[in-house]
Structures are given as C-alpha cells and as structure tokens.
Scaffold this motif. Structure first.
Motif, PDB file in Angstrom:
ATOM      1  N   ASP A 168       0.875  -1.161   0.000  1.00 16.63           N
ATOM      2  CA  ASP A 168       0.000   0.000   0.000  1.00 16.63           C
ATOM      3  C   ASP A 168       0.919   1.219   0.000  1.00 16.63           C
ATOM      4  OD1 ASP A 168      -1.889   1.925   0.396  1.00 16.63           O
ATOM      5  OD2 ASP A 168      -2.418   1.312   2.435  1.00 16.63           O
ATOM      6  N   LEU A 169       1.118   1.797  -1.157  1.00 17.98           N
ATOM      7  CA  LEU A 169       2.117   2.862  -1.377  1.00 17.98           C
ATOM      8  C   LEU A 169       3.477   2.399  -0.829  1.00 17.98           C
ATOM      9  CD1 LEU A 169      -0.095   6.032  -0.762  1.00 17.98           C
ATOM     10  CD2 LEU A 169       0.077   4.547  -2.763  1.00 17.98           C
ATOM     11  N   PHE A 170       4.057   3.147   0.145  1.00 17.26           N
ATOM     12  CA  PHE A 170       5.427   2.806   0.563  1.00 17.26           C
ATOM     13  C   PHE A 170       5.508   1.724   1.639  1.00 17.26           C
ATOM     14  CE2 PHE A 170       5.992   7.281  -0.880  1.00 17.26           C
ATOM     15  CZ  PHE A 170       6.969   7.069  -1.826  1.00 17.26           C
ATOM     16  N   THR A 171       4.366   1.293   2.191  1.00 15.83           N
ATOM     17  CA  THR A 171       4.419   0.479   3.409  1.00 15.83           C
ATOM     18  C   THR A 171       5.343  -0.739   3.312  1.00 15.83           C
ATOM     19  OG1 THR A 171       2.376  -0.512   2.666  1.00 15.83           O
ATOM     20  CG2 THR A 171       2.187   1.114   4.433  1.00 15.83           C
ATOM     21  N   ASN A 172       5.400  -1.355   2.138  1.00 16.74           N
ATOM     22  CA  ASN A 172       6.131  -2.614   2.034  1.00 16.74           C
ATOM     23  C   ASN A 172       7.232  -2.586   0.964  1.00 16.74           C
ATOM     24  OD1 ASN A 172       6.445  -5.261   2.900  1.00 16.74           O
ATOM     25  ND2 ASN A 172       5.168  -6.064   1.240  1.00 16.74           N
ATOM     26  N   VAL A 173       7.652  -1.393   0.563  1.00 19.32           N
ATOM     27  CA  VAL A 173       8.667  -1.349  -0.507  1.00 19.32           C
ATOM     28  C   VAL A 173      10.062  -1.577   0.079  1.00 19.32           C
ATOM     29  CG1 VAL A 173       7.303   0.192  -1.997  1.00 19.32           C
ATOM     30  CG2 VAL A 173       9.014   1.174  -0.460  1.00 19.32           C
ATOM     31  N   PRO A 174      10.987  -2.096  -0.738  1.00 19.41           N
ATOM     32  CA  PRO A 174      12.335  -2.363  -0.224  1.00 19.41           C
ATOM     33  C   PRO A 174      12.983  -1.088   0.333  1.00 19.41           C
ATOM     34  CG  PRO A 174      12.097  -3.165  -2.493  1.00 19.41           C
ATOM     35  CD  PRO A 174      10.839  -2.440  -2.159  1.00 19.41           C
ATOM     36  N   GLU A 175      13.800  -1.281   1.368  1.00 18.13           N
ATOM     37  CA  GLU A 175      14.480  -0.148   2.013  1.00 18.13           C
ATOM     38  C   GLU A 175      15.672   0.260   1.185  1.00 18.13           C
ATOM     39  OE1 GLU A 175      15.047   0.732   5.742  1.00 18.13           O
ATOM     40  OE2 GLU A 175      13.062   0.038   6.417  1.00 18.13           O
ATOM     41  N   THR A 176      15.428   1.100   0.219  1.00 14.11           N
ATOM     42  CA  THR A 176      16.533   1.592  -0.596  1.00 14.11           C
ATOM     43  C   THR A 176      16.131   2.970  -1.069  1.00 14.11           C
ATOM     44  OG1 THR A 176      17.879   1.158  -2.547  1.00 14.11           O
ATOM     45  CG2 THR A 176      15.598   0.519  -2.704  1.00 14.11           C
ATOM     46  N   ARG A 177      17.093   3.745  -1.560  1.00 18.94           N
ATOM     47  CA  ARG A 177      16.746   5.060  -2.110  1.00 18.94           C
ATOM     48  C   ARG A 177      16.777   4.972  -3.625  1.00 18.94           C
ATOM     49  NH1 ARG A 177      16.528   9.530   1.382  1.00 18.94           N
ATOM     50  NH2 ARG A 177      16.949   8.928   3.527  1.00 18.94           N
ATOM     51  N   PHE A 178      15.688   5.391  -4.234  1.00 20.44           N
ATOM     52  CA  PHE A 178      15.541   5.273  -5.687  1.00 20.44           C
ATOM     53  C   PHE A 178      16.030   6.547  -6.381  1.00 20.44           C
ATOM     54  CE2 PHE A 178      12.483   2.431  -3.752  1.00 20.44           C
ATOM     55  CZ  PHE A 178      12.676   1.256  -4.471  1.00 20.44           C
ATOM     56  N   ASP A 179      16.465   6.375  -7.639  1.00 20.52           N
ATOM     57  CA  ASP A 179      16.867   7.556  -8.424  1.00 20.52           C
ATOM     58  C   ASP A 179      15.644   8.376  -8.811  1.00 20.52           C
ATOM     59  OD1 ASP A 179      19.723   7.030  -8.572  1.00 20.52           O
ATOM     60  OD2 ASP A 179      19.131   5.260  -9.708  1.00 20.52           O
ATOM     61  N   PHE A 180      14.544   7.670  -9.068  1.00 20.22           N
ATOM     62  CA  PHE A 180      13.292   8.402  -9.264  1.00 20.22           C
ATOM     63  C   PHE A 180      12.103   7.525  -8.909  1.00 20.22           C
ATOM     64  CE2 PHE A 180      13.947   6.548 -13.529  1.00 20.22           C
ATOM     65  CZ  PHE A 180      12.668   6.148 -13.914  1.00 20.22           C
ATOM     66  N   ILE A 181      11.012   8.233  -8.617  1.00 18.09           N
ATOM     67  CA  ILE A 181       9.737   7.564  -8.319  1.00 18.09           C
ATOM     68  C   ILE A 181       8.764   8.010  -9.391  1.00 18.09           C
ATOM     69  CG2 ILE A 181       7.779   7.515  -6.697  1.00 18.09           C
ATOM     70  CD1 ILE A 181       9.808   7.958  -4.419  1.00 18.09           C
ATOM     71  N   VAL A 182       7.950   7.073  -9.863  1.00 17.93           N
ATOM     72  CA  VAL A 182       6.894   7.430 -10.818  1.00 17.93           C
ATOM     73  C   VAL A 182       5.583   6.862 -10.323  1.00 17.93           C
ATOM     74  CG1 VAL A 182       7.483   5.436 -12.310  1.00 17.93           C
ATOM     75  CG2 VAL A 182       6.098   7.291 -13.230  1.00 17.93           C
ATOM     76  N   SER A 183       4.514   7.599 -10.562  1.00 18.53           N
ATOM     77  CA  SER A 183       3.206   7.068 -10.209  1.00 18.53           C
ATOM     78  C   SER A 183       2.104   7.703 -11.043  1.00 18.53           C
ATOM     79  CB  SER A 183       2.908   7.308  -8.720  1.00 18.53           C
ATOM     80  OG  SER A 183       1.678   6.684  -8.385  1.00 18.53           O
ATOM     81  N   ASN A 184       1.178   6.848 -11.467  1.00 19.22           N
ATOM     82  CA  ASN A 184      -0.090   7.318 -12.033  1.00 19.22           C
ATOM     83  C   ASN A 184      -1.138   6.863 -11.027  1.00 19.22           C
ATOM     84  OD1 ASN A 184      -2.370   7.946 -13.461  1.00 19.22           O
ATOM     85  ND2 ASN A 184      -2.139   6.300 -14.971  1.00 19.22           N
ATOM     86  N   PRO A 185      -1.278   7.620  -9.934  1.00 24.44           N
ATOM     87  CA  PRO A 185      -2.140   7.153  -8.848  1.00 24.44           C
ATOM     88  C   PRO A 185      -3.608   7.423  -9.170  1.00 24.44           C
ATOM     89  CG  PRO A 185      -1.339   9.336  -8.321  1.00 24.44           C
ATOM     90  CD  PRO A 185      -0.756   8.978  -9.673  1.00 24.44           C
ATOM     91  N   PRO A 186      -4.518   6.859  -8.391  1.00 26.08           N
ATOM     92  CA  PRO A 186      -5.919   7.242  -8.574  1.00 26.08           C
ATOM     93  C   PRO A 186      -6.076   8.717  -8.239  1.00 26.08           C
ATOM     94  CG  PRO A 186      -5.646   5.895  -6.599  1.00 26.08           C
ATOM     95  CD  PRO A 186      -4.332   5.904  -7.306  1.00 26.08           C
ATOM     96  N   TYR A 187      -6.669   9.493  -9.156  1.00 28.39           N
ATOM     97  CA  TYR A 187      -6.747  10.942  -8.901  1.00 28.39           C
ATOM     98  C   TYR A 187      -8.103  11.549  -9.210  1.00 28.39           C
ATOM     99  CZ  TYR A 187      -5.341  11.146 -13.919  1.00 28.39           C
ATOM    100  OH  TYR A 187      -5.235  10.992 -15.277  1.00 28.39           O
ATOM    101  N   ILE A 188      -9.102  10.735  -9.414  1.00 25.96           N
ATOM    102  CA  ILE A 188     -10.411  11.291  -9.769  1.00 25.96           C
ATOM    103  C   ILE A 188     -11.167  11.720  -8.506  1.00 25.96           C
ATOM    104  CG2 ILE A 188     -12.564  10.816 -11.004  1.00 25.96           C
ATOM    105  CD1 ILE A 188     -11.002   9.345 -12.980  1.00 25.96           C
ATOM    106  N   SER A 189     -11.725  12.917  -8.552  1.00 26.17           N
ATOM    107  CA  SER A 189     -12.423  13.457  -7.378  1.00 26.17           C
ATOM    108  C   SER A 189     -13.806  12.830  -7.248  1.00 26.17           C
ATOM    109  CB  SER A 189     -12.574  14.972  -7.507  1.00 26.17           C
ATOM    110  OG  SER A 189     -13.449  15.253  -8.583  1.00 26.17           O
ATOM    111  N   HIS A 190     -14.404  13.021  -6.081  1.00 25.16           N
ATOM    112  CA  HIS A 190     -15.732  12.478  -5.824  1.00 25.16           C
ATOM    113  C   HIS A 190     -16.723  12.962  -6.882  1.00 25.16           C
ATOM    114  CE1 HIS A 190     -18.806  10.694  -3.346  1.00 25.16           C
ATOM    115  NE2 HIS A 190     -19.548  11.750  -3.614  1.00 25.16           N
ATOM    116  N   LYS A 191     -16.652  14.239  -7.176  1.00 30.06           N
ATOM    117  CA  LYS A 191     -17.591  14.835  -8.144  1.00 30.06           C
ATOM    118  C   LYS A 191     -17.400  14.216  -9.540  1.00 30.06           C
ATOM    119  CE  LYS A 191     -17.329  19.316 -10.157  1.00 30.06           C
ATOM    120  NZ  LYS A 191     -16.271  18.959 -10.960  1.00 30.06           N
TER     121      LYS A 191
END
Ligand code: GLN
Length: 283
Positions: A171-194
């Motif tokens: 669930d997002l970062f909760t279980n990701v490996p403990e390392t520092r990434f060069d970059f993070i990318v995400s197309n997260p859910p972004y639609i509003s209630h309306k």
C-alpha cells in the motif's frame, strides 16, 4: 451464414445505438482480432462469407462492448508505447496520455542506469515500457492489488524485462524495499468524488482503487509526497500523472514538502497531465 460487410454493419449499428462513440474503430478491431480480417480485407471483400461460429463470436464481443465493457477487457490486451499489454478487470487500461509521461521520463533518465520505484503499477505499463526503452534501467513496481501484480508480472515476462523488475505488494510505501531510488513514478488514482459520478460507462468497469483519489482527488498524492523524500536519493526525481485540473494543486503539495524544479507538462489534448519535481539535495 452472413458476410463480412453485413457483420461489420450490424456491429457498428448496434454500438451506435448503444451511444458508443468509437463504433467504427471498435468493430474494425474486433473483425481484425477475432477473424483476422483487416480493414483492407473488409473494404476489398465485404462479400466474403463468415461462418456462424465466427459470427457468434463477433456478435458476443459487440454485445459486451454495447453493454459498457471496455474494448481492452473484451480483447484481453491493450497497446501502450507500441507494446501489447494483457489487461483484465483488476487493472486500469493504459491510456495514450500516459505515454507522454513515459516519454518525458526517458528524455530525462535514459542511459543513467537509474533504479526507479513505480507506485500503483497496475498492468505494469509504465515500468515495463521504461525498461523496454532503456535497457540500462532497473525498477521496483508495487501495487496494493495482488491480482494486478499477477497481470503485471505476466506482462513483464511476455515483454522480456522480468530480470530487471521486482514486484512487491504494497500500500504505497508500506512494504517497498528499504533503498533510495533515483526516481519515483506514479499514475495514482486521482479522480475526485464529483468527477467519479460522471465517468463514462466503460471507465466505470475499471477498478475503483485505480481511479478514486478521495473527495478532492488528491489523497494519494498527499500520502506519496509526504513520504517520498525518504525513498529518494538526494536530488532524486518524482514524476506523476495528474488530472486535467490538478496542474496547480499537485505542484503546491510538492512545494510544501521542499521539492524543487517543479514542472507541469500537458498531454496531446493540451490538458495539464503530468508533473516532475526534484527532492532537495540536503534536508
Ligand atoms: N486518466 C484516467 C481516466 O481518465 C484516470 C487514471 C487515474 O486516476 N490515475 O479515467
């Protein structure tokens, strides 16, 4: 027994009657995929006969689309960055505008041997395309959905990048490996209630967890941005796909957390669609 031309006409009419915009495109694709009859064959030989089995298969697919099922789910795959991805109702069907995000990342990161984290990978479209077009990259792709991860892992295998991609259920970062990434990318859910209330019928069949971003659509950005610096190398980049009306709100959230070099870019349709920022070097 029917003919190719008649089958095409019946399909297009059925989809138009159902209020479907891309009737012509969809029926052409169905004829090509299910019967191997390309548009060229259809126009050159509309009189060609079709067996009743083939007729049934096409009509059934047309019915599913008329009923609101996305074309990608009916076909079982969808194209992204010129690659074919398996898709099923556990994943969002990759959108053409997301290709702009992948292109931007390649423009800035290609050849740097970057190691990235893709949050909410879904079908794996973003991560797998990055790895396909930059053989020097490596990545970790996470998703909260176990079924989505299975689909993504299959895609990584089919597209031959599994040796450079690690999957993790998180669930997002909760279980990701403990390392520092060069970059993070995400197309997260972004639609509003309306906006959720006005989704076109095929989009309503896609997973809500991949679409709904809370009352104002920004919940997941807030959570990711709050923790992102701890998972990035100093100066590391973050890339997001954003909604058409989030070209100010998401940059503001990034700025609040000390991100710099914030840039918003538009998609082919001229709408704000993505943002990139850098983590500070010292914090
Ligand atoms: N762009 C998608 C749509 O139009 C939404 C994707 C998302 O929420 N990340 O349905």
């Amino acid at each position: 027994m029917t003919t190719l031309g008649k089958l095409y006409e019946t399909g297009v009419n059925a989809l138009k009657k159902a209020g479907y915009d891309d009737a012509v495109y969809s029926v052409r694709i169905l004829l090509e995929e299910l019967l191997g009859a390309s548009a060229a064959v259809l126009y050159a030989h509309p009189e060609r006969t079709v067996t009743s089995d083939d007729e049934k298969r096409v009509n059934l697919a047309v019915e599913r689309i008329a009923d609101g099922e996305p074309l990608g789910y009916v076909l079982g795959h969808s194209e992204f960055m010129g690659l074919s991805f398996s898709v099923d109702p556990s994943v969002l069907i990759p959108r053409p505008e997301t290709e702009n995000l992948v292109e931007w990342i390649l423009e800035e990161q290609k050849g740097k041997k970057a190691c990235f984290l893709d949050i909410g990978t879904g079908s794996g479209a973003i991560a797998i395309s990055l790895l396909t077009f930059d053989p020097a990259m490596k990545g970790v792709a996470c998703d909260i959905s176990e079924q989505a991860l299975k689909t993504a892992a299959q895609n990584a295998q089919d597209l031959k990048v599994s040796d450079r991609l690690i999957f993790c259920q998180s669930d997002l970062f909760t279980n990701v490996p403990e390392t520092r990434f060069d970059f993070i990318v995400s197309n997260p859910p972004y639609i509003s209630h309306k906006d959720m209330e006005e989704l076109p019928p095929p989009v309503q069949r896609e997973p809500e967890t991949a679409l709904y971003g809370g009352p104002d659509g920004l919940d997941i950005y807030r959570r990711i941005i709050r923790e992102a610096k701890e998972h990035l190398v100093p100066g590391g980049a973050i890339y997001f796909e954003i909604g058409y009306d989030q070209g100010h709100s998401v940059p503001a959230l990034l700025q609040e957390q000390g991100f710099t070099d914030i840039e918003v870019r538009k998609d082919y349709a001229g709408l704000d669609r993505m943002v990139r920022a850098h983590a500070p070097f010292i914090y």
